[in-house]
Structures are given as structure tokens and as C-alpha cells.
Design a protein around this motif. Structure first.
Motif, PDB file in Angstrom:
ATOM      1  N   ALA A  96      81.232  29.387   6.183  1.00  0.00           N
ATOM      2  CA  ALA A  96      82.259  29.558   7.215  1.00  0.00           C
ATOM      3  C   ALA A  96      83.542  28.822   6.844  1.00  0.00           C
ATOM      4  O   ALA A  96      84.636  29.253   7.186  1.00  0.00           O
ATOM      5  N   PHE A  97      83.416  27.677   6.116  1.00  0.00           N
ATOM      6  CA  PHE A  97      84.616  26.883   5.815  1.00  0.00           C
ATOM      7  C   PHE A  97      84.611  26.203   4.458  1.00  0.00           C
ATOM      8  O   PHE A  97      85.579  25.553   4.091  1.00  0.00           O
ATOM      9  N   GLY A  98      83.560  26.304   3.688  1.00  0.00           N
ATOM     10  CA  GLY A  98      83.496  25.665   2.372  1.00  0.00           C
ATOM     11  C   GLY A  98      82.858  24.297   2.440  1.00  0.00           C
ATOM     12  O   GLY A  98      81.934  24.061   3.217  1.00  0.00           O
ATOM     13  N   ASN A  99      83.370  23.357   1.620  1.00  0.00           N
ATOM     14  CA  ASN A  99      82.820  21.996   1.539  1.00  0.00           C
ATOM     15  C   ASN A  99      83.679  21.017   2.315  1.00  0.00           C
ATOM     16  O   ASN A  99      84.905  21.119   2.308  1.00  0.00           O
ATOM     17  N   VAL A 100      83.019  20.056   2.965  1.00  0.00           N
ATOM     18  CA  VAL A 100      83.697  18.988   3.696  1.00  0.00           C
ATOM     19  C   VAL A 100      82.962  17.690   3.394  1.00  0.00           C
ATOM     20  O   VAL A 100      81.733  17.653   3.400  1.00  0.00           O
ATOM     21  N   LYS A 103      81.927   4.570  13.021  1.00  0.00           N
ATOM     22  CA  LYS A 103      81.223   4.012  14.180  1.00  0.00           C
ATOM     23  C   LYS A 103      79.728   4.350  14.185  1.00  0.00           C
ATOM     24  O   LYS A 103      79.165   4.786  15.175  1.00  0.00           O
ATOM     25  N   GLY A 104      79.097   4.182  13.049  1.00  0.00           N
ATOM     26  CA  GLY A 104      77.654   4.385  12.961  1.00  0.00           C
ATOM     27  C   GLY A 104      77.222   5.807  12.662  1.00  0.00           C
ATOM     28  O   GLY A 104      76.029   6.078  12.519  1.00  0.00           O
ATOM     29  N   PHE A 105      78.158   6.738  12.569  1.00  0.00           N
ATOM     30  CA  PHE A 105      77.848   8.127  12.238  1.00  0.00           C
ATOM     31  C   PHE A 105      78.703   8.552  11.060  1.00  0.00           C
ATOM     32  O   PHE A 105      79.563   7.812  10.585  1.00  0.00           O
ATOM     33  N   LEU A 106      78.504   9.767  10.610  1.00  0.00           N
ATOM     34  CA  LEU A 106      79.349  10.389   9.600  1.00  0.00           C
ATOM     35  C   LEU A 106      80.124  11.488  10.304  1.00  0.00           C
ATOM     36  O   LEU A 106      79.536  12.306  11.017  1.00  0.00           O
ATOM     37  N   THR A 107      81.443  11.509  10.140  1.00  0.00           N
ATOM     38  CA  THR A 107      82.244  12.486  10.876  1.00  0.00           C
ATOM     39  C   THR A 107      83.256  13.162   9.968  1.00  0.00           C
ATOM     40  O   THR A 107      83.640  12.637   8.916  1.00  0.00           O
ATOM     41  N   GLY A 108      83.709  14.310  10.412  1.00  0.00           N
ATOM     42  CA  GLY A 108      84.750  15.055   9.718  1.00  0.00           C
ATOM     43  C   GLY A 108      85.231  16.201  10.590  1.00  0.00           C
ATOM     44  O   GLY A 108      84.626  16.521  11.616  1.00  0.00           O
ATOM     45  N   GLU A 109      86.343  16.791  10.160  1.00  0.00           N
ATOM     46  CA  GLU A 109      86.908  17.952  10.857  1.00  0.00           C
ATOM     47  C   GLU A 109      87.260  18.988   9.813  1.00  0.00           C
ATOM     48  O   GLU A 109      87.617  18.650   8.675  1.00  0.00           O
ATOM     49  N   VAL A 110      87.203  20.242  10.210  1.00  0.00           N
ATOM     50  CA  VAL A 110      87.573  21.325   9.310  1.00  0.00           C
ATOM     51  C   VAL A 110      88.018  22.525  10.141  1.00  0.00           C
ATOM     52  O   VAL A 110      87.569  22.699  11.275  1.00  0.00           O
ATOM     53  N   THR A 111      88.911  23.327   9.566  1.00  0.00           N
ATOM     54  CA  THR A 111      89.375  24.532  10.235  1.00  0.00           C
ATOM     55  C   THR A 111      88.703  25.744   9.608  1.00  0.00           C
ATOM     56  O   THR A 111      88.697  25.890   8.378  1.00  0.00           O
ATOM     57  N   ASP A 169      90.881  34.393   8.798  1.00  0.00           N
ATOM     58  CA  ASP A 169      90.397  35.716   8.379  1.00  0.00           C
ATOM     59  C   ASP A 169      88.884  35.750   8.177  1.00  0.00           C
ATOM     60  O   ASP A 169      88.338  36.719   7.646  1.00  0.00           O
ATOM     61  N   LYS A 170      88.189  34.691   8.616  1.00  0.00           N
ATOM     62  CA  LYS A 170      86.719  34.627   8.448  1.00  0.00           C
ATOM     63  C   LYS A 170      86.053  35.707   9.299  1.00  0.00           C
ATOM     64  O   LYS A 170      86.378  35.887  10.466  1.00  0.00           O
ATOM     65  N   GLN A 171      85.147  36.428   8.712  1.00  0.00           N
ATOM     66  CA  GLN A 171      84.425  37.484   9.421  1.00  0.00           C
ATOM     67  C   GLN A 171      83.524  36.876  10.490  1.00  0.00           C
ATOM     68  O   GLN A 171      82.951  35.809  10.286  1.00  0.00           O
ATOM     69  N   PRO A 172      83.382  37.548  11.632  1.00  0.00           N
ATOM     70  CA  PRO A 172      82.495  37.021  12.674  1.00  0.00           C
ATOM     71  C   PRO A 172      81.039  37.028  12.209  1.00  0.00           C
ATOM     72  O   PRO A 172      80.649  37.863  11.400  1.00  0.00           O
ATOM     73  N   GLY A 173      80.293  36.060  12.730  1.00  0.00           N
ATOM     74  CA  GLY A 173      78.869  35.984  12.398  1.00  0.00           C
ATOM     75  C   GLY A 173      78.351  34.568  12.536  1.00  0.00           C
ATOM     76  O   GLY A 173      79.079  33.644  12.904  1.00  0.00           O
ATOM     77  N   ASP A 174      77.068  34.412  12.224  1.00  0.00           N
ATOM     78  CA  ASP A 174      76.414  33.105  12.255  1.00  0.00           C
ATOM     79  C   ASP A 174      76.369  32.554  10.834  1.00  0.00           C
ATOM     80  O   ASP A 174      75.916  33.243   9.911  1.00  0.00           O
TER      81      ASP A 174
END
Length: 157
Positions: A57-61, A67-75, A79-84
Motif C-alpha cells: 500500500a505504501f512501501g517501506n517505513v 515513549k515505549g513504542f515504535l511509531t511512524g507515519e506514511v502517506t 493513485d493506489k488501487q482500492p483493496g486490502d
């Protein structure tokens, strides 16, 4: 029946778990193509090192400790095709976890028809004429009122 449905809903929003403390969450888990998602994960007791997340859906992040977790954001690309799309976490300690991201591609609404209401009126004609007419009407009423008031005071003197 309501309890069964409630239990199903609660189970479907829980994070995907691989080990006792290894999981990955994508929020929101259903997004419009072009939207940003937040990723939160845990690599068991190894949350002080970065971890890699991959999805078609978005590649590598790269997730970073926060704060005790691993976090990130990505767009998700617009043009990504709908789906799971599976979202896979790979930790430095070898642990893995996976969850699902649903990409929607709803057509954005088009502009409505030009039906008037002032937005499609050409030039300054109608709107300006109405304002000027209103001002003239008020001015006339004031002048007539003052003239009438003078007649009354002049007739009694």
C-alpha cells in the motif's frame, strides 16, 4: 445478538499480535488513497531499536522508538488501487507481526450544478442595483419624515 456483534467489532479493531508483546497497529485501518496513516508497533522488549514495516500500500517505513513504542507515519499514494493490503512488521530481534490496511478510492464529489443563488450572477448588475435601491428607499423615507415633522411644528406656531 447485540453482544455477539459488539464482541466481533471489539475483536476486529485490536492490534495484530505475533508474540506476547509484538504487535503492529495502523490508524486508521481504512483510508482514502492519498491519506496519511499512523503506525504504532512493539517488538516485544526491543522497542529501543528501529524496526521496518513494509506494505504494498505504501512501501517501506522505518519505525522509531517513541515513549515505549515504535511509531511512524506514511502517506498512501493517491493513485493506489482500492483493496486490502497486508502491513508487515519486521523487528531487529527477529519477531514479526502483521495487520491489514484497507485502501479506499472513493471518487471525490464533483461541483454541484450552477443553480444561481448569486454565485452565478454575471457582473455587478442585480446585486448593486438592489443595494442602491435599498439605500435610496431609506434616504427617501428619512427626508419625507423630516419634511412631515417640520410641517407639524410650523402649523402650531
Amino acid at each position: 445478538m447485540v453482544g455477539l456483534v459488539g464482541a466481533f467489532v471489539l475483536m476486529s479493531v485490536s492490534p495484530a499480535r505475533a508474540g506476547e508483546n509484538t504487535f503492529i497497529e495502523v490508524t486508521p485501518n481504512s483510508v482514502q488513497a492519498g491519506s496519511r496513516v499512523n503506525i504504532r508497533a512493539s517488538c516485544d522488549n526491543n522497542n529501543n531499536e528501529q524496526a521496518n514495516v513494509h506494505s504494498d500500500a505504501f512501501g517501506n517505513v522505518m519505525l522509531r522508538p517513541d515513549k515505549g513504542f515504535l511509531t511512524g507515519e506514511v502517506t498512501v499514494p493517491g493513485d493506489k488501487q482500492p483493496g486490502d493490503y497486508p502491513v508487515d512488521l519486521r523487528c531487529q530481534n527477529g519477531q514479526t507481526a502483521s495487520t491489514m490496511l484497507t485502501v479506499l478510492n472513493m471518487a471525490s464529489p464533483s461541483k454541484g450544478p450552477a443553480t444561481g443563488g448569486g454565485g452565478t450572477a454575471g457582473g455587478h448588475g442585480t446585486g448593486s442595483l438592489l443595494v442602491l435601491g435599498g439605500v435610496a428607499l431609506v434616504a427617501t423615507a428619512i427626508v419625507l419624515g423630516m419634511a412631515r415633522n417640520r410641517r407639524r411644528t410650523g402649523a402650531g406656531s
